[in-house]
Structure formats: C-alpha cells, structure tokens
Design an enzyme around this catalytic site. Structure first.
Site, PDB file in Angstrom:
ATOM      1  N   GLY A 113       3.037   7.950   8.420  1.00  0.00           N
ATOM      2  CA  GLY A 113       3.925   7.527   7.333  1.00  0.00           C
ATOM      3  C   GLY A 113       3.865   8.474   6.151  1.00  0.00           C
ATOM      4  O   GLY A 113       2.857   9.183   5.958  1.00  0.00           O
ATOM      5  N   ARG A 146       8.192  10.091  10.909  1.00  0.00           N
ATOM      6  CA  ARG A 146       9.463  10.217  11.636  1.00  0.00           C
ATOM      7  C   ARG A 146      10.287  11.349  11.020  1.00  0.00           C
ATOM      8  O   ARG A 146      10.744  12.234  11.702  1.00  0.00           O
ATOM      9  CB  ARG A 146      10.196   8.871  11.535  1.00  0.00           C
ATOM     10  CG  ARG A 146      11.494   8.812  12.258  1.00  0.00           C
ATOM     11  CD  ARG A 146      12.099   7.434  12.154  1.00  0.00           C
ATOM     12  NE  ARG A 146      12.335   7.013  10.767  1.00  0.00           N
ATOM     13  CZ  ARG A 146      12.903   5.878  10.419  1.00  0.00           C
ATOM     14  NH1 ARG A 146      13.282   5.018  11.358  1.00  0.00           N
ATOM     15  NH2 ARG A 146      13.094   5.560   9.153  1.00  0.00           N
ATOM     16  N   TYR A 162       0.412  -6.098   7.388  1.00  0.00           N
ATOM     17  CA  TYR A 162      -0.455  -7.284   7.333  1.00  0.00           C
ATOM     18  C   TYR A 162       0.199  -8.516   7.957  1.00  0.00           C
ATOM     19  O   TYR A 162      -0.423  -9.570   8.039  1.00  0.00           O
ATOM     20  CB  TYR A 162      -0.852  -7.596   5.886  1.00  0.00           C
ATOM     21  CG  TYR A 162       0.313  -7.718   4.934  1.00  0.00           C
ATOM     22  CD1 TYR A 162       1.049  -8.886   4.846  1.00  0.00           C
ATOM     23  CD2 TYR A 162       0.682  -6.655   4.128  1.00  0.00           C
ATOM     24  CE1 TYR A 162       2.120  -8.992   3.996  1.00  0.00           C
ATOM     25  CE2 TYR A 162       1.753  -6.748   3.255  1.00  0.00           C
ATOM     26  CZ  TYR A 162       2.467  -7.917   3.196  1.00  0.00           C
ATOM     27  OH  TYR A 162       3.528  -8.009   2.358  1.00  0.00           O
ATOM     28  N   ASP A 197      -2.328   0.155  -5.095  1.00  0.00           N
ATOM     29  CA  ASP A 197      -2.556   0.418  -3.661  1.00  0.00           C
ATOM     30  C   ASP A 197      -3.710   1.397  -3.473  1.00  0.00           C
ATOM     31  O   ASP A 197      -4.381   1.382  -2.434  1.00  0.00           O
ATOM     32  CB  ASP A 197      -1.299   1.004  -3.011  1.00  0.00           C
ATOM     33  CG  ASP A 197      -0.224  -0.037  -2.755  1.00  0.00           C
ATOM     34  OD1 ASP A 197      -0.558  -1.232  -2.667  1.00  0.00           O
ATOM     35  OD2 ASP A 197       0.961   0.343  -2.654  1.00  0.00           O
ATOM     36  N   LYS A 204       9.003   1.923  -4.042  1.00  0.00           N
ATOM     37  CA  LYS A 204       7.815   2.305  -4.823  1.00  0.00           C
ATOM     38  C   LYS A 204       7.945   3.663  -5.523  1.00  0.00           C
ATOM     39  O   LYS A 204       7.311   3.878  -6.554  1.00  0.00           O
ATOM     40  CB  LYS A 204       6.569   2.323  -3.923  1.00  0.00           C
ATOM     41  CG  LYS A 204       6.110   0.934  -3.562  1.00  0.00           C
ATOM     42  CD  LYS A 204       4.859   0.952  -2.715  1.00  0.00           C
ATOM     43  CE  LYS A 204       4.484  -0.469  -2.352  1.00  0.00           C
ATOM     44  NZ  LYS A 204       3.293  -0.553  -1.511  1.00  0.00           N
TER      45      LYS A 204
HETATM   46  P1  NDP Z   1       8.456   2.999   2.447  1.00  0.00           P
HETATM   47  O1  NDP Z   1       9.807   2.430   2.698  1.00  0.00           O
HETATM   48  O2  NDP Z   1       8.212   3.782   1.204  1.00  0.00           O
HETATM   49  O3  NDP Z   1       8.054   3.943   3.694  1.00  0.00           O
HETATM   50  C1  NDP Z   1       8.262   3.475   4.995  1.00  0.00           C
HETATM   51  C2  NDP Z   1       7.545   4.372   5.989  1.00  0.00           C
HETATM   52  O4  NDP Z   1       7.737   3.815   7.305  1.00  0.00           O
HETATM   53  C3  NDP Z   1       8.087   5.793   6.059  1.00  0.00           C
HETATM   54  O5  NDP Z   1       7.070   6.678   6.443  1.00  0.00           O
HETATM   55  C4  NDP Z   1       9.150   5.682   7.180  1.00  0.00           C
HETATM   56  O6  NDP Z   1       9.439   6.878   7.828  1.00  0.00           O
HETATM   57  C5  NDP Z   1       8.432   4.759   8.132  1.00  0.00           C
HETATM   58  N1  NDP Z   1       9.342   4.056   9.011  1.00  0.00           N
HETATM   59  C6  NDP Z   1      10.232   3.087   8.686  1.00  0.00           C
HETATM   60  N2  NDP Z   1      10.880   2.651   9.771  1.00  0.00           N
HETATM   61  C7  NDP Z   1      10.403   3.388  10.814  1.00  0.00           C
HETATM   62  C8  NDP Z   1      10.696   3.417  12.206  1.00  0.00           C
HETATM   63  N3  NDP Z   1      11.610   2.602  12.756  1.00  0.00           N
HETATM   64  N4  NDP Z   1      10.025   4.285  12.983  1.00  0.00           N
HETATM   65  C9  NDP Z   1       9.096   5.112  12.443  1.00  0.00           C
HETATM   66  N5  NDP Z   1       8.772   5.135  11.129  1.00  0.00           N
HETATM   67  C10 NDP Z   1       9.425   4.276  10.326  1.00  0.00           C
HETATM   68  O7  NDP Z   1       7.444   1.779   2.573  1.00  0.00           O
HETATM   69  P2  NDP Z   1       5.969   1.646   1.992  1.00  0.00           P
HETATM   70  O8  NDP Z   1       5.328   2.988   2.105  1.00  0.00           O
HETATM   71  O9  NDP Z   1       6.005   0.984   0.690  1.00  0.00           O
HETATM   72  O10 NDP Z   1       5.280   0.623   3.026  1.00  0.00           O
HETATM   73  C11 NDP Z   1       4.919   1.020   4.339  1.00  0.00           C
HETATM   74  C12 NDP Z   1       4.167  -0.105   5.039  1.00  0.00           C
HETATM   75  O11 NDP Z   1       2.913  -0.347   4.401  1.00  0.00           O
HETATM   76  C13 NDP Z   1       4.899  -1.446   5.027  1.00  0.00           C
HETATM   77  O12 NDP Z   1       4.735  -2.057   6.283  1.00  0.00           O
HETATM   78  C14 NDP Z   1       4.196  -2.245   3.957  1.00  0.00           C
HETATM   79  O13 NDP Z   1       4.271  -3.647   4.192  1.00  0.00           O
HETATM   80  C15 NDP Z   1       2.773  -1.732   4.137  1.00  0.00           C
HETATM   81  N6  NDP Z   1       1.969  -1.908   2.939  1.00  0.00           N
HETATM   82  C16 NDP Z   1       0.896  -2.745   2.984  1.00  0.00           C
HETATM   83  C17 NDP Z   1       0.100  -2.926   1.897  1.00  0.00           C
HETATM   84  C18 NDP Z   1      -1.066  -3.833   1.989  1.00  0.00           C
HETATM   85  O14 NDP Z   1      -1.577  -4.233   0.941  1.00  0.00           O
HETATM   86  N7  NDP Z   1      -1.556  -4.146   3.162  1.00  0.00           N
HETATM   87  C19 NDP Z   1       0.382  -2.248   0.624  1.00  0.00           C
HETATM   88  C20 NDP Z   1       1.509  -1.361   0.686  1.00  0.00           C
HETATM   89  C21 NDP Z   1       2.276  -1.238   1.801  1.00  0.00           C
HETATM   90  P3  NDP Z   1      10.667   7.828   7.333  1.00  0.00           P
HETATM   91  O15 NDP Z   1      10.151   8.547   6.108  1.00  0.00           O
HETATM   92  O16 NDP Z   1      10.908   8.715   8.488  1.00  0.00           O
HETATM   93  O17 NDP Z   1      11.811   6.909   7.021  1.00  0.00           O
END
Ligand code: NDP
Length: 281
Positions: free
Chosen positions: A129, A155, A223, A105, A69
């Site tokens: 996050g 994280r 979700y 979003d 994104k």
């Molecule tokens: P990004 O890849 O941009 O960010 C991922 C986030 O998750 C970061 O903060 C990352 O931390 C963290 N993360 C990933 N793996 C781990 C782990 N093993 N332990 C701890 N933290 C972790 O993804 P998005 O921001 O685009 O999406 C995040 C979530 O939101 C997804 O699950 C997505 O499906 C959901 N979402 C839902 C929407 C909806 O309409 N319901 C809309 C948009 C997103 P780090 O920075 O440390 O890597």
C-alpha cells in the site's frame, strides 16, 4: 445528549465498516464526558464542502479515513509535527475555529509492535500500500533508525515511488514493487504490513502462506473482519500476527487524548470493539 454536548465525527468513504463511533462513544461514556461521535460518508468530490460544513457547525474534532487522509491537509489551518512527518492527517481538533491536524496512526502503528518488544535492527520490511495509512507506517519506521530496508508494493507503482521518495527524505532505504510481484520478496521479509484496503471486502490476500517466513511478523491494518485472509495465511505460516484492531485502539486512544487532554480509557475501548469474547486466538 443536550444542546451543550460536544460533537465529534469520522469522515470517509466507505464508512459503514468504521468501528470508531462505537469505540469513541464508549470512551466518552467511560470518562463521563458530555460528548458524542458520529460517522459521515463523504465521497472524494465532496471533501471541501464537507470540511466547510464541519466548520460552520463548530464540530469539536474529527477523524479522517479512506480516502481523504492526504487530500484533507489542503483544508486545514495548522499541521502538528506528526502530520507533517506522515504528510497525512487522521485526526483534527477544532481550537476556537482553528482546525489543527495530527497523525495518530504513527504512534497507533508502533504501539502494538512495542508491546511485542520487536527489535527493528536490520529489519527488512514489506509494506503493501501507498495511501494515507502507508505514509504513517513509513513515518513510524523512520523513527526506528536501525531498519534495514523497506519495499513498498502498491497496485499503482507511481504512488509507491512517491512514498519511497518521502521515506528516503526521512532517512529510510526504500524500494518499490508492483503489488502483484510482492510475493517475490515476501519470503525474505521480517515484517509484512498490509496498508491496502484488501481484506475489507473479504478479498484474498496477495501473499500466500507459503510466501511468509516462519517467525516473521505479519501486521494487517484492516480490522474488519478481525481475521482476514492475510492473518489466516500468517497463522498457517507460523508467523507472529498483529491485528488491525490493536492499532485501531491505539490511534483512537491518542485522538481521544488530543481532544480531551485526558488519558484514554483503553480497556473500555477494547471491550467495545471485541465484546465479551475478548481477543481472537
Ligand atoms: P487510502 O485510500 O489512502 O489508500 C488505499 C490503499 O489501498 C492504496 O495503496 C490503494 O492502492 C490500495 N487499494 C485500494 N483498493 C485496492 C485494490 N482493489 N487492489 C489493490 N490495492 C488496492 O486508504 P488508507 O491508506 O487510509 O487506508 C488503507 C487501509 O488501512 C484501510 O483498510 C483502512 O481501514 C486501514 N487502516 C487501519 C487503521 C487501523 O487503525 N487499524 C488505521 C488506518 C487505516 P492504489 O494506490 O493503487 O489505489
């Protein structure tokens, strides 16, 4: 489908979990539009080439999900004010070869809270996050002038600091924390938002039920599964629960409206997501 069918898609990695193809195809069918929507797995190192490919096949529009994104903005021609505010893009429309990015979003996040008539005055928020989805949350909350403060727990704490600076630039009071220490502050928070991917693979929530305030709001953006460990913990703690599917419908509805100029058939989209069983209890 015919040669004249307009094609839309979603790109991300992983992508198998995405419910957007079913939901958007249900919306197109309900509105009687000659359009189709498919999913492509695009690994991070193939993003540039994939965007070029979407240009050459003249895709009509697309959604962007984890982890592209923020990175995708480099490859677009124009950014709408929503995308500039969130510094992240989840929706692109192709206007005669110009790729214009939006962030749906932001409104998608806020709408389920508005439906619950949430009062943001003085609210203390814990945001888990700091990725693309978290950026949209910060942008959305910056529109609610009365928010107390936001604690961003991630994280990678450096990423949390980058987001905190973005939030401060939007007029919010932001603090940062490592994700493992999030429970230290969660009992005092009025709104807890999970914008990490934790839960997608049925992982345990970083916040236990005994660290959630009764009557607070717990919003899990994950979700699938619909009921995550965090949602279970929130229910046990007698918190108000907001499901990720609610935001999924709202952000998808806004994307549909950008692409088609028509009001989104939200009931058809919801029925596609939840099936005949309806909302979880
Ligand atoms: P990004 O890849 O941009 O960010 C991922 C986030 O998750 C970061 O903060 C990352 O931390 C963290 N993360 C990933 N793996 C781990 C782990 N093993 N332990 C701890 N933290 C972790 O993804 P998005 O921001 O685009 O999406 C995040 C979530 O939101 C997804 O699950 C997505 O499906 C959901 N979402 C839902 C929407 C909806 O309409 N319901 C809309 C948009 C997103 P780090 O920075 O440390 O890597």
């Amino acid at each position: 489908m015919q040669g004249s069918t307009k094609t839309y898609c979603i790109i991300g990695d992983p992508i198998q979990h995405s419910l957007s193809p079913g939901m958007q195809n249900a919306a197109f069918a309900s509105a009687g539009l000659n359009c189709t929507y498919i999913a492509f797995r695009v690994p991070a190192n193939e993003l540039k080439e994939s965007i070029e490919s979407l240009r050459s096949i003249k895709v009509s529009g697309f959604n962007i999900t984890v982890p592209h994104k923020v990175e995708v903005m480099k490859y677009l021609d124009e950014l709408d004010s929503s995308a500039r505010k969130a510094t992240a893009v989840n929706t692109v429309i192709n206007i005669e070869g110009i790729f214009r990015g939006y962030n749906t979003d932001i409104s998608g996040f806020v709408e389920p809270l508005r439906k619950r008539h949430v009062d943001f005055q003085g609210m203390r928020v814990l945001l888990l996050g700091a990725g693309g989805a978290a950026r949209a949350v910060v942008a959305a909350l910056s529109q609610e002038r009365s928010i107390g403060r936001i604690i961003i727990a991630n994280r990678d704490v450096r990423r949390a600091s980058v987001l905190a600076r973005i939030g401060s630039g939007l007029g919010l009071r932001c603090e940062t924390l490592s994700l493992e220490n999030a429970q230290d502050v969660s009992p005092e928070c009025d709104l807890i938002v999970n914008a990490t991917t934790i839960g997608l693979g049925n992982e345990s929530s970083p916040i236990n039920h005994d660290h959630i305030k009764k009557g607070s709001i717990v919003y899990d953006m994950v979700y699938r599964p619909i009921v995550t460990d965090l949602i279970e913990n929130a229910k046990y703690a007698q918190a108000i629960v907001v499901y990720g599917y609610e935001m999924l419908i709202e952000q998808g509805a806004k994307a549909f409206e950008i692409w088609t100029g028509l009001p989104a058939p939200k009931e058809a989209m919801k029925k596609n997501l939840l099936g005949i069983f309806g909302e979880p209890v």
